[in-house]
Write an enzyme that holds these catalytic residues in place. Structure first.
Site, PDB file in Angstrom:
ATOM      1  N   HIS A  69       0.797  -1.289  -0.011  1.00  0.00           N
ATOM      2  CA  HIS A  69       0.096   0.048  -0.193  1.00  0.00           C
ATOM      3  C   HIS A  69       0.724   1.108   0.081  1.00  0.00           C
ATOM      4  O   HIS A  69       0.553   2.384  -0.703  1.00  0.00           O
ATOM      5  CB  HIS A  69      -0.935  -0.150   1.275  1.00  0.00           C
ATOM      6  CG  HIS A  69      -1.707   1.226   1.467  1.00  0.00           C
ATOM      7  ND1 HIS A  69      -1.290   2.239   2.221  1.00  0.00           N
ATOM      8  CD2 HIS A  69      -2.746   1.651   1.009  1.00  0.00           C
ATOM      9  CE1 HIS A  69      -2.120   3.311   2.399  1.00  0.00           C
ATOM     10  NE2 HIS A  69      -3.064   2.993   1.286  1.00  0.00           N
ATOM     11  N   GLU A 125       2.156   1.789  -3.266  1.00  0.00           N
ATOM     12  CA  GLU A 125       1.132   2.367  -4.222  1.00  0.00           C
ATOM     13  C   GLU A 125       1.050   4.048  -4.034  1.00  0.00           C
ATOM     14  O   GLU A 125       0.944   4.734  -5.187  1.00  0.00           O
ATOM     15  CB  GLU A 125      -0.334   1.944  -3.873  1.00  0.00           C
ATOM     16  CG  GLU A 125      -1.500   2.477  -4.427  1.00  0.00           C
ATOM     17  CD  GLU A 125      -2.562   2.675  -3.634  1.00  0.00           C
ATOM     18  OE1 GLU A 125      -2.894   3.789  -3.449  1.00  0.00           O
ATOM     19  OE2 GLU A 125      -3.017   1.769  -2.908  1.00  0.00           O
ATOM     20  N   HIS A 126       1.148   4.574  -2.855  1.00  0.00           N
ATOM     21  CA  HIS A 126       1.107   5.806  -2.716  1.00  0.00           C
ATOM     22  C   HIS A 126       2.736   6.488  -3.304  1.00  0.00           C
ATOM     23  O   HIS A 126       2.414   7.650  -3.878  1.00  0.00           O
ATOM     24  CB  HIS A 126       1.273   6.438  -1.187  1.00  0.00           C
ATOM     25  CG  HIS A 126       0.044   6.445  -0.436  1.00  0.00           C
ATOM     26  ND1 HIS A 126      -0.445   7.303   0.326  1.00  0.00           N
ATOM     27  CD2 HIS A 126      -1.090   5.452  -0.110  1.00  0.00           C
ATOM     28  CE1 HIS A 126      -1.586   7.114   0.920  1.00  0.00           C
ATOM     29  NE2 HIS A 126      -1.931   5.834   0.283  1.00  0.00           N
ATOM     30  N   GLU A 173      -3.826   8.368   7.147  1.00  0.00           N
ATOM     31  CA  GLU A 173      -4.718   7.384   6.342  1.00  0.00           C
ATOM     32  C   GLU A 173      -5.073   6.343   7.613  1.00  0.00           C
ATOM     33  O   GLU A 173      -6.655   6.011   7.847  1.00  0.00           O
ATOM     34  CB  GLU A 173      -4.300   6.801   5.315  1.00  0.00           C
ATOM     35  CG  GLU A 173      -5.501   6.039   4.461  1.00  0.00           C
ATOM     36  CD  GLU A 173      -4.856   5.282   3.385  1.00  0.00           C
ATOM     37  OE1 GLU A 173      -3.808   5.562   2.883  1.00  0.00           O
ATOM     38  OE2 GLU A 173      -5.704   4.571   2.433  1.00  0.00           O
TER      39      GLU A 173
END
Lengths: 442, 428
Positions: free
Chosen positions: A70, A73-74, A150
């Protein structure tokens, strides 16, 4: 009514073809470097949805590095050798496009939605960041803070999400599906540039990627564009393997409960380990899908009727089968009690209903209704190129073939009452994790 | 890309819309399209939760949730079964200004779908057990969000922004008001809202105008001719300069901020859309995104938007940052808003924003459901179909001067109403 279940994807039920032949508007081929390509033609509006799927998700995170899929991905938005940080996003915005990315247990995907004339340029940029990503600490460090925010927003602020993490961790004792996609906070804090690059180099290869394009473009033109962009990336050799410890048979019931002063509304959930569309024996996943609809797919379902309408002990109840997964997966049952009803009493009532489903043939009318709905969903799905692209991408990234997708409606139609009853055998308490969300005792 | 012609759609969107008027006077905008064998319908009746009787907050939401819980001679269970037998989707909800309905059906079942829709809007049964079931569901939903930072910040924000106005009250009510709603309240609300002169409809898909005309007549013809809703007075957002903290034991603070907005009817509205897009629109290159997220890692989400309600226009934004840095987030946001109010955007920013807003308009029209939603939205906002083709020209005609002027009006001195839910350090 699936609000209690965060971030579960839709179970596959794409394309409305009534036979197993490849529908005329779908084409599927592989580039010389091993990258798979799927085209779903939809010429109603002059727009395209362009997606690249990588066959790696949080289940590929290395020990001590949960959250790296993840986090990367950022970081994929942070620039390349050829394009400075933010350039790609700025370009998409100027084209009037939309973009984003998402990570799940089994895959990571990037997409843009643009006017058809701009497809080539987003393909150029997406192909570029498959091999040319550049990261430095000045970029990586603030982004790690973004991911921590997040996580606070999604999980730390919400007792229900915290329970969800604990329930997943209890269901999967060995398999990495037990870890949150976003990662554990204490491990996210340690992720750095080197972790990201190592992960990137291992998984971001043409052999491990699937291009899905849906929209206003033909087969020939897409083939040419794909060859001129992604096709230029050299093959890396063997595709990375998914090495995941598998779950042993579930033999013990586990009760996970969370009491928090911020909880005012209790709720109940039960999770069962079941085969996914990819691991199931023939016919089994279709039966689980039909079972989930019959059991908990809305106000005419067995659980809703039993708990909400007849016994009036719940305000909501439902079920969900997360069939699109590489390995054995989850079947969820949930219920929200009415005032004055304990979770234990509700749990017992759920158990009684499941017992009945396991031991008595299901109602023929209920079965027809569930199948009607599932097949209709595949026709409704054709209205949205973005949803179709997502379904094809998720299905292929978890091991299905285009043929499997095309034949899905027909296979659902073939599900018989005894198949459903047999599938319900998986929903045994001694295999389950039960989750109680409760207010703090005063 | 600087050529203005590129933005003019190759084919006119407005020309694809047929206005179908039933003998009873009810009108629907139709886009006929046979590519997929489905029909999607969107509708909106004027008068949402702003119609809730005093002390009965949530009544309109409750009514909306009850429309598909039994109607005509079908009780709740039979009604849902009839929908499911043909895989017809039908649902209703309410916001401040409208009760909206969404229907989707396979083309083969379009007659039955309109029959069910007609029953729901004409003759909801509001049976006692259905009323109690829906009440319990709404109460459970309210309890679930009692300590949710987003909900708490939003409720508090509204209460301060719109004192003594229906917009200041929670649209879904609270635990007390929902408990007080009676069947008589629901019947009265139904009588005042569901009238032929009070509905906007759009239909997209595999159906022709003649067929639709007949279905509209049977569906809406039996409704009363005239509504009797009460129109609230216009309101202006209050509380600018106020900072309110809602104490919640969390490590992150959720911030909501706002100022008065600009009306759709205002000549500067499109320029304000451009200005807001530059500040906090939904792209990764917006100023707030760059300053708050990209440069400083302060938050995962940060945005601003123009919200136009029937009786108020606001600029509203939100973010979530850990308590220790929440004040810093607010200061960064406020500095950007001040700078926009003082200097306005640059020419490059205006050009980029125009390109995005023009180019992305097509993405609102790529599914039947989205098209139907857009067409009802236009009708509610009082536009004619020509707007579908004119809208991009209006965006393109926004000059740098316009955007600077609109920025000054919209962002002014940068003062904000701010509500924070959490334990933000240093924010009083």
């Amino acid at each position: 009514m699936n609000a209690l279940i965060p971030s579960v994807g839709l179970t596959l039920s794409p394309n409305g073809a009534q036979n197993a032949a490849m529908p005329a508007n779908i084409s599927h081929f592989t580039l010389a470097n091993g990258m798979e390509v799927v085209l779903i033609e939809d010429h109603r509006a002059p727009v395209v949805t362009h997606m690249v799927w990588y066959k790696n998700g949080s289940a590929e995170d290395l020990p001590l590095k949960s959250g790296i899929a993840h986090f990367l991905e950022h970081l994929m938005f942070k620039g390349t050798k050829n394009h400075a940080k933010g350039k790609f996003s700025e370009m998409v915005a100027e084209l009037g496009g939309q973009e984003n990315a998402f990570t799940s247990n089994d895959y990571t995907a990037y997409f843009q939605r643009v006017a058809r004339d701009h497809l080539r340029v987003v393909m150029d940029y997406e192909a570029d960041r498959m091999i040319n990503l550049v990261l430095d600490d000045a970029t990586v460090d603030p982004e790690r803070e973004v991911v921590m925010e997040e996580r606070r927003m999604r999980t730390d602020n919400d007792p229900a999400a915290q329970l969800q993490e604990a329930v997943q961790a209890a269901l999967f004792t060995q398999h990495p599906y037990g870890r949150p996609v976003i990662g554990w906070g204490h491990e996210i804090e340690t992720l750095n540039r080197h972790d990201a690059i190592a992960y990137y180099e291992r998984f971001y290869t043409p052999e491990n990627a699937i291009l899905v394009v849906a929209g206003d473009i033909g087969h020939e033109e897409l083939t040419r564009l794909a060859n001129e962009t992604y096709g230029k990336i050299p093959a890396r050799g063997a595709k990375p393997e998914r090495l995941r410890p598998q779950e042993p048979p579930a033999r013990a019931h586990r009760l996970v409960s969370l009491s928090d002063e911020k909880v005012e509304q209790p709720s109940l959930q039960a999770l069962y380990l079941v085969p996914s569309v990819s691991t199931a024996k023939p016919g089994e996943a279709e039966a689980l899908e039909v079972l989930s609809h019959m059991l908990g797919g809305g106000p005419t379902s067995i659980l809703y009727k039993g708990l909400v309408l007849d016994q009036k002990i719940a305000v909501a109840a439902g079920a969900y089968y997360m069939g699109t997964a590489v390995d054995d997966t989850r079947f969820y049952v949930f219920a929200i009690p009415n005032d004055g009803v304990t979770l234990e009493a509700l749990d017992a009532a759920v158990e009684k209903i499941l017992e009945a489903v396991r031991t008595t043939p299901v109602d023929a009318g209920d079965l027809v209704r569930a199948k009607t709905r599932l097949v209709a969903d595949t026709i409704y799905a054709q209205d949205s190129q973005a949803s179709l692209a997502r379904w094809f991408g998720a299905a292929l990234a978890t091991g299905m073939s285009v043929g499997d997708i095309a034949s899905w409606p027909q296979r659902v139609q073939g599900v018989q009452a005894e198949d459903v009853q047999k599938a319900a055998e998986y929903l045994q308490k001694q295999r389950a994790v039960t989750g109680y969300l409760m207010p703090k005792e005063p | 890309m600087n050529d203005l012609k590129i933005a003019v759609p190759a084919s006119s969107r407005a020309e694809k819309v047929q206005k179908v008027i039933a003998p009873c006077g009810v009108e629907a905008w139709l886009v006929e399209d046979y590519a997929v064998p489905i029909v999607a319908l969107d509708l909106a009746f004027g008068g949402g939760s702003s119609q809730d009787p005093p002390g009965k907050g949530g009544a309109t939401t409750m009514l909306s949730a009850l429309l598909d819980e039994g109607a005509g001679d079908l009780d709740g269970e039979a009604f849902h079964r009839a929908l499911d037998d043909d895989a017809i989707e039908l649902s209703f909800s309410a916001n401040r200004d409208i009760v909206s309905g969404h229907m989707r059906t396979l083309a083969a079942h379009v007659g039955q779908a309109f029959h069910m829709l007609g029953l729901a809007v004409q003759a909801p049964r509001l049976d006692a057990d259905s009323v109690e079931r829906v009440r319990a569901q709404l109460l459970a939903g309210l309890k679930r969000e009692t300590n949710d930072p987003d909900s708490l910040a939003a409720r508090t924000f509204r209460a301060i922004a719109f004192p003594n106005h229906p917009y200041g009250l929670p649209g879904r009510g609270d635990l007390t008001t929902v408990a007080h709603v009676t069947r008589a309240d629901l019947v009265a609300l139904h009588g005042s809202i569901f009238a032929r002169d009070n509905v906007k409809i759009a239909v997209v898909g595999a159906i022709d105008a003649k067929t639709l005309e007949g279905l509209l007549e049977t569906c809406f013809g039996p409704l009363p001719a005239q509504n009797s809703i009460t129109r609230p007075t216009m309101a202006t957002l209050q509380g600018v300069g106020t900072r309110q903290v809602v104490d919640l034991d969390l490590s992150q603070s959720t911030l909501r901020f706002g100022r008065p907005g600009i009306s759709r009817k205002d000549p500067d509205f499109m320029a304000a859309v451009v200005a807001n897009h530059i500040l906090g629109g939904g792209v990764f290159s917006a100023r707030l995104f760059l300053e708050v997220r990209e440069k400083r890692g302060l938050a995962y989400t940060v945005y601003s938007q123009l919200a136009s309600f029937d009786h108020a226009d606001i600029l509203m934004g939100a973010t979530s940052t850990k308590n220790e840095r929440a004040l810093e987030s607010l200061e960064v946001i406020q500095a950007e808003i001040r700078a926009m109010g003082r200097d306005g955007p640059s020419l490059a920013e205006v050009e980029k924003a125009r390109k995005y807003l023009v180019g992305s308009y097509a993405l609102r029209f790529d599914t039947s459901t989205k098209i139907a939603g857009q067409l009802v939205g236009l009708q509610l906002e009082g536009y004619d179909v020509s707007y579908l083709d004119n809208r991009n020209r209006l965006i393109e005609s926004v000059s740098l001067e316009d955007a600077i002027r609109a920025s000054e009006r919209l962002f002014g001195n940068g003062e904000l109403l701010v509500v924070a839910a959490g334990r933000p350090v240093g924010m009083a």
